[in-house]
Design a protein around this motif. Structure first.
Motif, PDB file in Angstrom:
ATOM      1  N   THR A   1       0.755  -1.085  -0.075  1.00 30.95           N
ATOM      2  CA  THR A   1       0.199   0.018  -0.071  1.00 30.95           C
ATOM      3  C   THR A   1       0.794   1.341  -0.098  1.00 30.95           C
ATOM      4  O   THR A   1       2.004   1.312   0.447  1.00 30.95           O
ATOM      5  CB  THR A   1      -0.873   0.119   1.271  1.00 30.95           C
ATOM      6  OG1 THR A   1      -0.225   0.047   2.301  1.00 30.95           O
ATOM      7  CG2 THR A   1      -1.848  -1.092   1.402  1.00 30.95           C
TER       8      THR A   1
ATOM      9  N   SER B   1      -4.982   4.646   2.920  1.00 28.59           N
ATOM     10  CA  SER B   1      -4.105   3.442   2.585  1.00 28.59           C
ATOM     11  C   SER B   1      -4.440   2.718   1.326  1.00 28.59           C
ATOM     12  O   SER B   1      -5.012   1.537   1.370  1.00 28.59           O
ATOM     13  CB  SER B   1      -3.759   2.410   3.759  1.00 28.59           C
ATOM     14  OG  SER B   1      -2.620   1.722   3.387  1.00 28.59           O
ATOM     15  N   ALA B   2      -3.988   3.233   0.026  1.00 29.29           N
ATOM     16  CA  ALA B   2      -4.320   2.683  -1.091  1.00 29.29           C
ATOM     17  C   ALA B   2      -3.425   1.282  -1.819  1.00 29.29           C
ATOM     18  O   ALA B   2      -2.107   1.322  -1.578  1.00 29.29           O
ATOM     19  CB  ALA B   2      -4.329   3.605  -2.386  1.00 29.29           C
ATOM     20  N   PRO B   3      -4.075   0.310  -1.991  1.00 28.51           N
ATOM     21  CA  PRO B   3      -3.399  -0.895  -2.492  1.00 28.51           C
ATOM     22  C   PRO B   3      -2.894  -0.502  -3.767  1.00 28.51           C
ATOM     23  O   PRO B   3      -3.424   0.240  -4.692  1.00 28.51           O
ATOM     24  CB  PRO B   3      -4.428  -1.938  -2.446  1.00 28.51           C
ATOM     25  CG  PRO B   3      -5.647  -1.660  -1.563  1.00 28.51           C
ATOM     26  CD  PRO B   3      -5.561  -0.023  -1.595  1.00 28.51           C
TER      27      PRO B   3
END
Length: 175
Positions: free
Chosen positions: A38, A51-53
């Motif tokens: 992330t 929290s971006a994958p």
């Protein structure tokens, strides 16, 4: 026709190390968690932080082997040793509609390097519970003839349910 099939248990399993059937004494195999890598995203247009994958990228993947007692096989698996594991398990279910058992093959292929080996604890009358931790860079999971996922960090491949998550990325970076 299968109706009301209820998954019950792992009937039995075998693990093969580098193609050889010498994993006798391996009590259990903990598969790695498939956790996406992330990046924290914040700024204009976002009310806070996300929290971006990162699509197709995975965090560190660790597998753990637990041994009843140390064996010649387990004690040669020390830090840095390259290893390939093939695990086969029988998934036992019960078909309530047909009043019979159903079985499928669960197959996991792991490749990686040994991070650590803990020989365990010496105590009279008990198992030593030694453990081997492997940093996994390749995993493939199938049930029957259906491939569920294949992640190859060095091969830049992440296929989940038949979708290649990195196909467009590879194309965009000239691979």
């Amino acid at each position: 026709m299968a109706t009301n099939v209820i998954p019950e248990a792992i009937n039995d399993m075998r693990v093969y190390l580098n193609g050889a059937d010498d994993m006798i004494g391996c009590k259990e195999m903990k598969l790695p968690e498939l956790s996406g890598l992330t990046a924290d995203i914040e700024g204009i247009g976002i009310a806070g932080k996300i929290s971006a994958p990162i699509e197709g990228h995975f965090d560190s993947m660790e597998a753990e082997l637990t041994w009843q007692l140390p064996t010649r096989t387990s004690t040669r698996l020390v830090a840095g040793t390259t290893t390939s594991l093939d695990a086969y398990a029988d998934l036992q279910s019960y078909d309530g509609g047909q009043s019979e058992y159903a079985h499928e093959c669960y197959h996991v292929v792991l490749r990686g390097r040994v991070k650590s080996h803990d020989p365990g604890t010496l105590k009279a009358g008990e198992a030593m519970e030694s453990k081997t931790t492997i940093e996994v860079h390749y995993i493939k999971i199938s049930i029957g003839s259906t491939e569920l996922c294949e992640i190859d960090k060095y091969g830049y491949k992440a296929v989940v349910n038949g979708v290649d998550l990195l196909a467009e990325v590879r194309k965009n970076i000239g691979m």
